[in-house]
Design a protein around this motif. Structure first.
Motif, PDB file in Angstrom:
ATOM      1  N   GLY A  97     -11.052 -38.635   6.949  1.00  0.00           N
ATOM      2  CA  GLY A  97     -12.481 -38.427   6.791  1.00  0.00           C
ATOM      3  C   GLY A  97     -13.010 -39.011   5.506  1.00  0.00           C
ATOM      4  O   GLY A  97     -12.270 -39.223   4.544  1.00  0.00           O
ATOM      5  N   SER A 116     -17.636 -30.270   8.497  1.00  0.00           N
ATOM      6  CA  SER A 116     -17.693 -31.032   9.742  1.00  0.00           C
ATOM      7  C   SER A 116     -16.496 -31.966   9.889  1.00  0.00           C
ATOM      8  O   SER A 116     -15.873 -32.043  10.952  1.00  0.00           O
ATOM      9  N   VAL A 117     -16.151 -32.669   8.819  1.00  0.00           N
ATOM     10  CA  VAL A 117     -15.005 -33.589   8.860  1.00  0.00           C
ATOM     11  C   VAL A 117     -13.707 -32.805   9.072  1.00  0.00           C
ATOM     12  O   VAL A 117     -12.845 -33.205   9.851  1.00  0.00           O
ATOM     13  N   LYS A 130     -13.183 -31.707  12.564  1.00  0.00           N
ATOM     14  CA  LYS A 130     -12.793 -32.829  13.438  1.00  0.00           C
ATOM     15  C   LYS A 130     -11.327 -33.200  13.228  1.00  0.00           C
ATOM     16  O   LYS A 130     -10.871 -34.237  13.679  1.00  0.00           O
ATOM     17  N   LYS A 181      -6.513 -38.583  12.039  1.00  0.00           N
ATOM     18  CA  LYS A 181      -7.903 -38.748  11.612  1.00  0.00           C
ATOM     19  C   LYS A 181      -8.011 -38.608  10.098  1.00  0.00           C
ATOM     20  O   LYS A 181      -7.426 -37.710   9.509  1.00  0.00           O
ATOM     21  N   ILE A 189      -9.409 -36.459   3.019  1.00  0.00           N
ATOM     22  CA  ILE A 189     -10.831 -36.737   2.825  1.00  0.00           C
ATOM     23  C   ILE A 189     -10.974 -37.689   1.647  1.00  0.00           C
ATOM     24  O   ILE A 189     -10.371 -37.488   0.591  1.00  0.00           O
ATOM     25  N   GLU A 209     -19.036 -38.517   7.253  1.00  0.00           N
ATOM     26  CA  GLU A 209     -20.206 -37.646   7.124  1.00  0.00           C
ATOM     27  C   GLU A 209     -20.977 -38.061   5.873  1.00  0.00           C
ATOM     28  O   GLU A 209     -20.392 -38.499   4.884  1.00  0.00           O
ATOM     29  N   ALA A 241      -9.592 -33.997  10.452  1.00  0.00           N
ATOM     30  CA  ALA A 241      -9.193 -34.996   9.456  1.00  0.00           C
ATOM     31  C   ALA A 241      -8.099 -34.401   8.578  1.00  0.00           C
ATOM     32  O   ALA A 241      -8.173 -33.239   8.183  1.00  0.00           O
ATOM     33  N   TRP A 295     -11.151 -42.821  11.990  1.00  0.00           N
ATOM     34  CA  TRP A 295     -11.968 -42.352  10.876  1.00  0.00           C
ATOM     35  C   TRP A 295     -13.123 -41.490  11.353  1.00  0.00           C
ATOM     36  O   TRP A 295     -13.628 -41.649  12.449  1.00  0.00           O
ATOM     37  N   GLU A 296     -13.487 -40.556  10.482  1.00  0.00           N
ATOM     38  CA  GLU A 296     -14.651 -39.687  10.665  1.00  0.00           C
ATOM     39  C   GLU A 296     -15.460 -39.759   9.373  1.00  0.00           C
ATOM     40  O   GLU A 296     -14.895 -39.628   8.293  1.00  0.00           O
TER      41      GLU A 296
END
Length: 129
Positions: A26, A78-79, A82, A24, A87, A63, A84, A60-61
């Protein structure tokens, strides 16, 4: 510019998680009513479709980064929660975000944070601008 983004994402992700099957990534971006940032999503999809990372599929994530300190930090947390491993984006509160990323040993990349001190690896070891 998209190829540069694709290459940057691929290098950071491969470095961060070369042995993971699904990884993941982010993004913290000001969405302005958009559901997803098109450039970031395209870069991730290109990496997957071009198989730039063999045996790795990126997810992908995203925010929202509304350039309000508390909301930016909530989006970052938050990312990270999850899972990630890197970033991207970050346009506001770059110092705070980069310090957090350094403490968590997570890579971060942005084109928006131009303060020269961000190049100092001893202060911002995981931050690329």
């Amino acid at each position: 510019q998209l190829l540069l983004a694709v290459g940057t994402v691929a290098v950071l992700i491969f470095r961060a998680s070369a042995t993971t099957q699904t990884v993941k990534v982010g993004a913290l971006v000001e969405l302005n009513g958009e559901v997803t940032p098109a450039g970031f999503v395209l870069a991730v999809e290109d990496i997957n479709s071009l198989q730039l990372l063999p045996n790795v599929t990126l997810q992908w994530e995203v925010e929202n980064d509304p350039c309000a300190q508390i909301e930016t930090m909530k989006g970052l947390i938050s990312v990270v929660k999850k899972n990630a491993v890197a970033i991207f984006g970050m346009q506001c509160y770059c110092h705070e975000v980069s310090v957090y990323l350094g403490a968590m040993q997570l890579p971060g990349a942005t084109t928006e944070c131009v303060f020269p001190d961000f190049s100092q690896r001893n202060l911002y070891p995981t931050f690329i601008r």
